[in-house]
Design an enzyme around this catalytic site. Sequence first.
Site, PDB file in Angstrom:
ATOM      1  CB  SER A 139      -0.957   0.010   1.200  1.00 38.23           C
ATOM      2  OG  SER A 139      -2.024  -0.881   0.976  1.00 38.23           O
ATOM      3  CE  LYS A 142      -4.314   1.335  -0.718  1.00 37.12           C
ATOM      4  NZ  LYS A 142      -4.596   0.489   0.447  1.00 37.12           N
ATOM      5  CB  SER A 196      -4.468   1.150   4.153  1.00 38.42           C
ATOM      6  OG  SER A 196      -3.553   0.788   3.150  1.00 38.42           O
ATOM      7  CE  LYS A 312      -1.520   3.894   2.732  1.00 37.98           C
ATOM      8  NZ  LYS A 312      -1.458   2.772   3.694  1.00 37.98           N
TER       9      LYS A 312
END
Length: 361
Positions: A139, A142, A196, A312
Amino acid sequence: MKCTDNEARERLGYTEREWARILEQEKREKKRNRRLAAILAFFLALVACMGFLVYYLVFRSHDYTLSFAYDSTDTVLGIGTILDGFEAEDGFASDLCVITGDENTSALSLESYSAALFDLNDQETLYAKDVFTERSPASITKIMTALVTLKYGNLDDQITITDAALDIEEGSSVCDLKVGDVLSLRQLLYGMMIASGNDAAMVIAEYIGGSVDGFVELMNEEAKALGATSTHFANPHGLTDSEHYTSVYDIYLIFNAAMQYDTFLDIINREKFYAEYTDADGEAVAVTWDSTNQYFTGEAAAPDGVIVYGGKTGTTSDAGACLALLAKDLYGNPYLAVILHAEDKEILYSEMNGLLSLING
């Protein structure tokens, strides 16, 4: 007609002595009132100064803990290192950390496959391990999805959730969106980054790109423009795909570009986000999305002298545990730390603390 003191005294029936005493008392009262007014004014000024000092020391001196902590023109916090109009054919810009291989690996032994720590003000690499190796980012992807969204999207647009939200791997992280829900692009972006949510990533991609594939093309175009030569995206969320990969150094480039946007900095700094929207029947829905960052959930604590701003997370069986993190020292100097493929989250945060310890080493 204004009367004299004697006329006033005679009319009120006071003797000269009594009147003199009254006048003297009034004089003392006026003097005392002036003194009290001066003391009150001094006290109020002192309180105002103390209030300003508290505000400055508690809040302004810790701008990394505030929403919109960065100003795009503020070079003190490292925004001068952000890419501006960088094209792949221009080569590596002079305001970037430029490295050719491993750096300072003798200072820290990490089990994680790839890792780096970048000093964003001085454009120095304090640590680098396999930073150009192509790896699954989970992730962390992202960050690029957010960058493309902020570049091309209108965050106030209202979006109706489609079946695209359901086209994800079962059991992966989601915002629990339902077909027919109506949310703003801003809400979807915050949900995607903070919780997420893979479902939010798919809806964003379909809306911005016209299709998920169209959005992925934009992601790859942006990566090329940033000089992220070890990167290729196959989806907007980071779930495993053999054609989906990036590197630690490319994450640095992408993160650096995303930092141009105050909204991005606000998002990664949030521990949670509260959203209100409507479902397919027009009924109100209220939800709070919590951060997946263990520095925000209290499961991990940064080393002394280091303040975690945000970042993140990413986790899949193929990518392992991953984290891209923006932090600062006590003087407000910014650093970017990235780890790809730790064996598990316990090792990830332990080794991230090892990286962050190099800031004051």
